[in-house]
Design an enzyme around this catalytic site. Structure first.
Site, mmCIF file in Angstrom:
data_model
loop_
_atom_site.group_PDB
_atom_site.id
_atom_site.type_symbol
_atom_site.label_atom_id
_atom_site.label_comp_id
_atom_site.label_asym_id
_atom_site.label_seq_id
_atom_site.Cartn_x
_atom_site.Cartn_y
_atom_site.Cartn_z
ATOM 1 N N ASP A 32 0.811 -1.226 0.000
ATOM 2 C CA ASP A 32 0.000 0.000 0.000
ATOM 3 C C ASP A 32 0.845 1.277 0.000
ATOM 4 O O ASP A 32 0.585 2.205 0.779
ATOM 5 C CB ASP A 32 -0.937 0.029 1.225
ATOM 6 C CG ASP A 32 -1.676 -1.282 1.432
ATOM 7 O OD1 ASP A 32 -2.114 -1.868 0.430
ATOM 8 O OD2 ASP A 32 -1.808 -1.714 2.591
ATOM 9 N N GLU A 193 -10.676 -1.126 -4.048
ATOM 10 C CA GLU A 193 -10.061 -0.471 -2.888
ATOM 11 C C GLU A 193 -8.923 0.426 -3.373
ATOM 12 O O GLU A 193 -8.662 0.552 -4.572
ATOM 13 C CB GLU A 193 -9.521 -1.525 -1.908
ATOM 14 C CG GLU A 193 -8.489 -2.452 -2.535
ATOM 15 C CD GLU A 193 -8.167 -3.677 -1.695
ATOM 16 O OE1 GLU A 193 -8.837 -3.935 -0.690
ATOM 17 O OE2 GLU A 193 -7.214 -4.395 -2.070
HETATM 18 O O1 FUB Z 1 -2.591 -4.043 3.263
HETATM 19 C C1 FUB Z 1 -3.849 -4.140 3.875
HETATM 20 C C2 FUB Z 1 -4.966 -4.041 2.895
HETATM 21 O O2 FUB Z 1 -4.728 -4.902 1.802
HETATM 22 C C3 FUB Z 1 -5.152 -2.705 2.266
HETATM 23 O O3 FUB Z 1 -5.851 -1.809 3.054
HETATM 24 C C4 FUB Z 1 -5.828 -3.060 1.014
HETATM 25 O O4 FUB Z 1 -5.824 -2.046 0.061
HETATM 26 C C5 FUB Z 1 -5.062 -4.259 0.597
HETATM 27 O O5 FUB Z 1 -3.866 -3.912 -0.034
#
Ligand code: FUB
Length: 305
Positions: A32, A193
């Site tokens: 991320d 996301e």
């Molecule tokens: O790294 C944790 C979670 O996994 C993130 O918040 C999402 O976007 C995914 O990458």
């Protein structure tokens, strides 16, 4: 050792204190990435890609040249974020206003999105500003995770966020620690996301991750707006970041750097080694991002360089 298990063959040897180049750009399981430029240096704010219960803080990395990286450890410690449940520290994003640094971050896999402040620079330490989440709830179907802060040319600041396939956005108040207006749903096609916004030649590019978390369908798409960071956006999305069967899988959660004074752009993202099924075995990479003459973004060529 930065690695929680042995690095696979396609990853170069690790160096702990940290001069490193090539993909991954620095050693360790991180995900991320939120790339920024502060005080004449490049900065990347990632999640520690570990078991949720071990994700209790954030590190940052700084570089003068995108090649040599320095690690700044525990710039926000969830032990000091009372509502965080002290786990699942995900997806920090940082901006600066009047010399104060603001970090927005997700906590506890749904406990909320918080805001933390540093008056001592981009390496923190960041202190929880509210003692409660800024975004506490699921709204319009969006889990309160994966914030991205975007400052427009007119100085107005916006927060984008959202998991569970719903993307929201809202303008931030002048104080940067409250919302100026109610969130609106943005959810573009295929959104899953990890939003990230850039602006180039007056066009807003709303980028986000699509597909299955970490598998071979995980990638990045974008829509555009010429009106505002909250849209309206084009109804068709363009897919620009894909896994490569010879290089890596699980390519997503991207951010973007524009080299100051140039039209050179780089995408910063995480990916998973080939043939690795461990959910958190993710590392941070940079590759070139180029535009077509019509302003569309070309398909990204992912590399080991
Ligand atoms: O790294 C944790 C979670 O996994 C993130 O918040 C999402 O976007 C995914 O990458």
């Amino acid at each position: 050792n930065f690695w929680s298990s042995s690095p696979p063959a396609d990853i170069k040897p690790t160096i702990n204190n940290v001069t490193y180049s090539g993909n991954p750009i620095f050693p360790g399981w991180y995900a991320d990435p939120d790339p920024r430029i502060f005080e004449g240096q490049y900065w990347i704010y990632p999640s520690l890609s570990l078991d949720y219960d071990k994700q209790t803080s954030f590190d940052a990395f700084s570089s003068p040249d995108l090649v040599n990286w320095t690690r700044h450890a525990r710039i926000l410690d969830f032990a000091n974020v009372t509502w965080s449940t002290n786990r699942a520290a995900w997806a920090p994003t940082v901006t600066e206003k009047h010399g104060v640094y603001y970090m927005y971050f997700s906590a506890g896999d749904g406990a909320g999105i918080g805001v933390a402040v540093s008056r001592t620079g981009p390496a923190g330490p960041f202190i929880d500003a509210l003692d409660e989440p800024l975004i506490p709830d699921v709204e319009m179907g969006a889990e309160p995770i994966d914030p991205d802060v975007f400052i427009d040319d007119d100085g107005r600041a916006y927060l984008l966020w959202g998991g569970w396939s719903h993307g929201l956005g809202a303008e931030l108040s002048w104080d940067m620690i409250s919302l100026k207006a109610q969130p609106v749903e943005l959810t573009p096609p295929n959104y899953v996301e990890a939003p990230y916004m850039i602006k180039r030649n007056g066009t807003y590019y709303y980028m986000y991750s699509v597909g299955g978390w970490g598998d071979n369908s995980y990638g990045v798409e974008y829509v555009t707006s010429t009106t505002s960071p909250l849209g309206p956006f084009t109804t068709a999305a363009t897919h620009i970041l894909f896994p490569d069967a010879k290089i890596a899988q699980g390519t997503g959660s991207s951010g973007v750097l524009n080299i100051p004074g140039t039209d050179d752009w780089y995408i910063v993202y995480h990916r998973r080694p080939l043939d690795d099924t461990a959910a958190n075995d993710r590392y941070v990479c940079i590759d070139k991002m180029e535009f077509n003459p019509d302003g569309s973004i070309k398909r990204i060529n992912i590399t080991n360089e």
